[in-house]
Design an enzyme around this catalytic site. Structure first.
Site, PDB file in Angstrom:
ATOM      1  N   HIS A 148       3.300 -26.490  10.986  1.00  0.00           N
ATOM      2  CA  HIS A 148       4.688 -26.973  10.929  1.00  0.00           C
ATOM      3  C   HIS A 148       4.853 -28.344  11.601  1.00  0.00           C
ATOM      4  O   HIS A 148       5.484 -29.250  11.063  1.00  0.00           O
ATOM      5  CB  HIS A 148       5.644 -26.001  11.630  1.00  0.00           C
TER       6      HIS A 148
ATOM      7  N   ASP B 107       4.517 -23.784   3.538  1.00  0.00           N
ATOM      8  CA  ASP B 107       4.859 -24.018   4.934  1.00  0.00           C
ATOM      9  C   ASP B 107       6.374 -24.013   4.935  1.00  0.00           C
ATOM     10  O   ASP B 107       7.001 -24.943   4.421  1.00  0.00           O
ATOM     11  CB  ASP B 107       4.320 -25.375   5.403  1.00  0.00           C
ATOM     12  N   HIS B 108       6.979 -22.941   5.493  1.00  0.00           N
ATOM     13  CA  HIS B 108       8.420 -22.785   5.281  1.00  0.00           C
ATOM     14  C   HIS B 108       9.235 -23.915   5.909  1.00  0.00           C
ATOM     15  O   HIS B 108      10.379 -24.122   5.553  1.00  0.00           O
ATOM     16  CB  HIS B 108       8.903 -21.404   5.752  1.00  0.00           C
TER      17      HIS B 108
ATOM     18  N   ASP C 219      -0.354 -21.285  15.323  1.00  0.00           N
ATOM     19  CA  ASP C 219       0.829 -20.715  14.688  1.00  0.00           C
ATOM     20  C   ASP C 219       1.840 -21.783  14.280  1.00  0.00           C
ATOM     21  O   ASP C 219       2.477 -21.678  13.228  1.00  0.00           O
ATOM     22  CB  ASP C 219       1.481 -19.741  15.698  1.00  0.00           C
TER      23      ASP C 219
ATOM     24  N   LYS D  91       1.274 -18.684   5.119  1.00  0.00           N
ATOM     25  CA  LYS D  91       0.415 -19.045   6.242  1.00  0.00           C
ATOM     26  C   LYS D  91       0.038 -17.789   7.037  1.00  0.00           C
ATOM     27  O   LYS D  91       0.738 -16.795   6.889  1.00  0.00           O
ATOM     28  CB  LYS D  91       1.095 -20.087   7.126  1.00  0.00           C
TER      29      LYS D  91
ATOM     30  N   ARG E 101       0.809  -1.220   0.000  1.00  0.00           N
ATOM     31  CA  ARG E 101       0.000   0.000   0.000  1.00  0.00           C
ATOM     32  C   ARG E 101       0.842   1.269   0.000  1.00  0.00           C
ATOM     33  O   ARG E 101       0.460   2.263  -0.560  1.00  0.00           O
ATOM     34  CB  ARG E 101      -0.916   0.003   1.236  1.00  0.00           C
TER      35      ARG E 101
ATOM     36  N   GLU F 262      11.327 -22.244  21.204  1.00  0.00           N
ATOM     37  CA  GLU F 262      11.932 -20.969  20.816  1.00  0.00           C
ATOM     38  C   GLU F 262      12.297 -20.190  22.070  1.00  0.00           C
ATOM     39  O   GLU F 262      11.586 -20.271  23.076  1.00  0.00           O
ATOM     40  CB  GLU F 262      10.938 -20.145  19.994  1.00  0.00           C
TER      41      GLU F 262
ATOM     42  N   LYS G 249       7.048 -20.499  23.067  1.00  0.00           N
ATOM     43  CA  LYS G 249       7.921 -19.328  22.976  1.00  0.00           C
ATOM     44  C   LYS G 249       8.527 -19.078  24.351  1.00  0.00           C
ATOM     45  O   LYS G 249       7.953 -19.468  25.366  1.00  0.00           O
ATOM     46  CB  LYS G 249       7.115 -18.109  22.525  1.00  0.00           C
TER      47      LYS G 249
ATOM     48  N   LYS H 111      13.159 -26.492   4.694  1.00  0.00           N
ATOM     49  CA  LYS H 111      14.386 -26.738   5.448  1.00  0.00           C
ATOM     50  C   LYS H 111      15.019 -28.045   4.987  1.00  0.00           C
ATOM     51  O   LYS H 111      14.345 -29.069   4.871  1.00  0.00           O
ATOM     52  CB  LYS H 111      14.072 -26.818   6.960  1.00  0.00           C
TER      53      LYS H 111
END
Ligand code: BG6
Length: 520
Positions: A264, A201-202, A259, A172, A67, A240, A360, A206
């Site tokens: 994942h 899905d990253h 998430d 995602k 934008r 994480e 997390k 990997k």
């Protein structure tokens, strides 16, 4: 510790052999939401790594769309991103020419008139650079814009592959529950054929995740014991140390289950559990994954626990609790930790518990899969081992370190030398990616972008898979939404998560492995 010898040591992507057939046709990649972090940190560095490796076509253009009214500063910003997040030398001879391929087009995602301008701009670039009709639309915006963008692309005739192949990559989260995912699938498939849709899905980009299939099916020794007769249980951890990093408004609506677990982690689980596909073609692999997810019976609410971090110490630093994070409600009921116990009801896995946990602000950053094998039927050294310095005999454990310290280790018992008794000590046979292949600066998006440009959907999620996973987790999300947790926060930042997660795994007679990472 023994290191497995490897015969090849390709140092980086450029040395991986490739033929001309792997270079996509000329085309334009259009990134919606290009002013966001993902474009600068991951997508552009990955595209430049492909350019360095000679894997991009000469006639190629990138058009960032967002934008904000940006001009040349967009390309300058991307240049900076490539240097800092792609570990690229500023004197790289290919960089100057690559940056010239980066364009920007300001657009309001929900304004149909702007898409007329976008189409004209893409046609102009294609004509000027002699690029042809191939387009890859990458949706990296906030999810509420996905459906509108797709609809507008369709309305302007940009989705049809008459003049070359057109594909759409969708980031995602794909929906926030079963109903919204179904609705989005219908909206997307009303414009694009499923063969044009690449739900990303990253994790599947990997190397260590792709290696799960190689490990299982390019080696003969593991598959015969990869089942309920030999495996006691499986643990998958995505831990994480980071908190929500300024993504409060997004995370408040997401939470750990949506998430990370539902996408994942379920991908990781499917790769561990699937039957050998007949080939590494999209259809075969996706079919086998779907069979795994469909064999999971509905998960009882008692088999899922949630947690939220309070203040604590992470890596020696005091950090705030989740409720004190920027743009997070002080009464937030969002989970920053989730753990699940589930089973796969098929002949291979019946009775083997799979434990999944994601959180997390945990003690250590580590994504690992551990396969614990059953104890030998007769522990003839057990009594002696207990009397020695080397405690109890531990069952064999295979750990797949997805990140960091990427590698695979197999724990087994070995006789402690020179002791008069038969003392047994656990040791590791360890394969380390960086040692064997050298360190790579690839971030996983290289492979996924390349596959999307080449039209290979193997590493992307299919409509049915996405819906099956939402169907499993939506009842839990609904039950959680109906009852605010009473005891949040329930774990300190820097710990291994809430006590209820320890009780969950203990109910199956197991305990979380918290000694994650490579053993020195
Ligand atoms: C993303 C989540 O999909 O994955 C983030 O939205 C999470 O919250 C991230 O931090 C983890 O990815 P990685 O590659 O760092 O393990």
């Amino acid at each position: 510790m023994t290191t497995i010898e490897m015969s090849v040591r390709p140092e980086d992507l450029s040395q991986v052999p490739h033929g001309h057939e792997r270079i996509p046709e000329p085309g334009i990649m259009v990134i919606f939401g290009a002013s966001g972090d993902l474009t600068k940190r991951k997508l552009l560095p990955a595209l430049f790594h492909l350019e360095q490796a000679g894997l991009l076509p000469d006639k190629f253009a990138i058009v960032g769309v967002a934008r904000r009214p940006l001009g040349d500063e967009f390309a300058e910003d991307m240049h900076e991103g490539i240097l800092s997040f792609g570990s690229v030398d500023k004197g790289d001879p290919k960089l100057g020419n690559f940056v010239k391929k980066i364009n920007y087009f300001p657009l309001k995602f929900d304004d149909p008139a702007d898409y007329i301008g976008l189409k004209e701009e893409l046609d102009r670039i294609a004509q000027e650079k002699n690029i042809g009709g191939r387009r890859l639309f990458y949706l990296a915006t906030a999810p509420e814009f996905f459906a509108g963008i797709v609809e507008n692309l369709g309305a302007q005739g940009m989705a049809h592959p008459e003049k070359g192949n057109v594909a759409v990559v969708i980031e995602k989260p794909f929906g926030h529950d079963l109903e919204s995912a179904r609705a989005l699938n219908l909206q997307v498939n009303a414009v694009f054929d499923e063969s044009q849709v690449f739900r990303i899905d990253h994790y599947l980009g990997k190397e260590t995740v792709q290696n799960i299939l190689v490990f299982r099916f390019a080696n003969g020794i593991f598959e015969p014991i990869w089942n309920r007769n030999y495996i006691d249980h499986v643990q998958i951890t995505v831990a994480e140390t980071l908190g929500v990093e300024g993504r409060g408004p997004f995370y408040e609506k997401a939470g750990a289950l949506r998430d990370v677990v539902q996408n994942h982690m379920m991908e990781l689980l499917s790769l561990v559990a699937l039957e050998p596909p007949s080939s590494f073609e999209a259809e075969s692999v996706r079919r086998e994954k779907l069979k795994v997810w469909r064999a999971i019976p509905s998960i009882p609410i008692l088999n899922v626990v949630r947690g939220q971090y309070g203040p604590g110490l992470v890596d020696g630093q005091h950090v705030a609790g989740y409720r004190e994070e920027e743009r997070v409600s002080p009464q937030s009921g969002t989970e920053t930790y989730a753990a699940v116990k589930l089973e796969i009801e098929n002949w291979r896995w019946a009775g083997v518990p799979f434990y999944l946990r994601a959180g997390k602000r945990l003690e250590k950053r580590a994504t690992e899969i551990s396969i614990q094998f059953k104890q030998p039927p007769l522990l003839i050294f057990d009594r002696l081992a207990q009397s020695s310095a080397c405690q109890v005999i531990k069952p064999n454990l295979l750990t797949i370190r997805i990140q960091p310290d990427e590698g695979i280790a197999l724990r087994f018992g070995a006789k402690v030398p020179t002791t008069p008794e038969m003392a047994v000590c656990p040791v590791n046979m360890d394969f380390d990616y960086a040692e064997a292949f050298g360190k790579s600066s690839a971030n996983g998006y290289e492979r996924l972008l390349m596959d999307a440009m080449l039209g290979d959907q193997t590493l992307f999620s299919h409509r049915d898979g996405v819906e099956t996973n939402w169907a499993l987790y939506t009842p839990i999300l609904e039950a959680w939404a109906a009852k605010n947790p009473e005891k949040f926060p329930n774990y300190a930042a820097g710990s291994w998560g809430p006590e209820c997660a320890d009780h969950l795994i203990a109910s199956g007679g197991h305990a979380w492995r918290n000694d994650l990472g490579r053993k020195a």
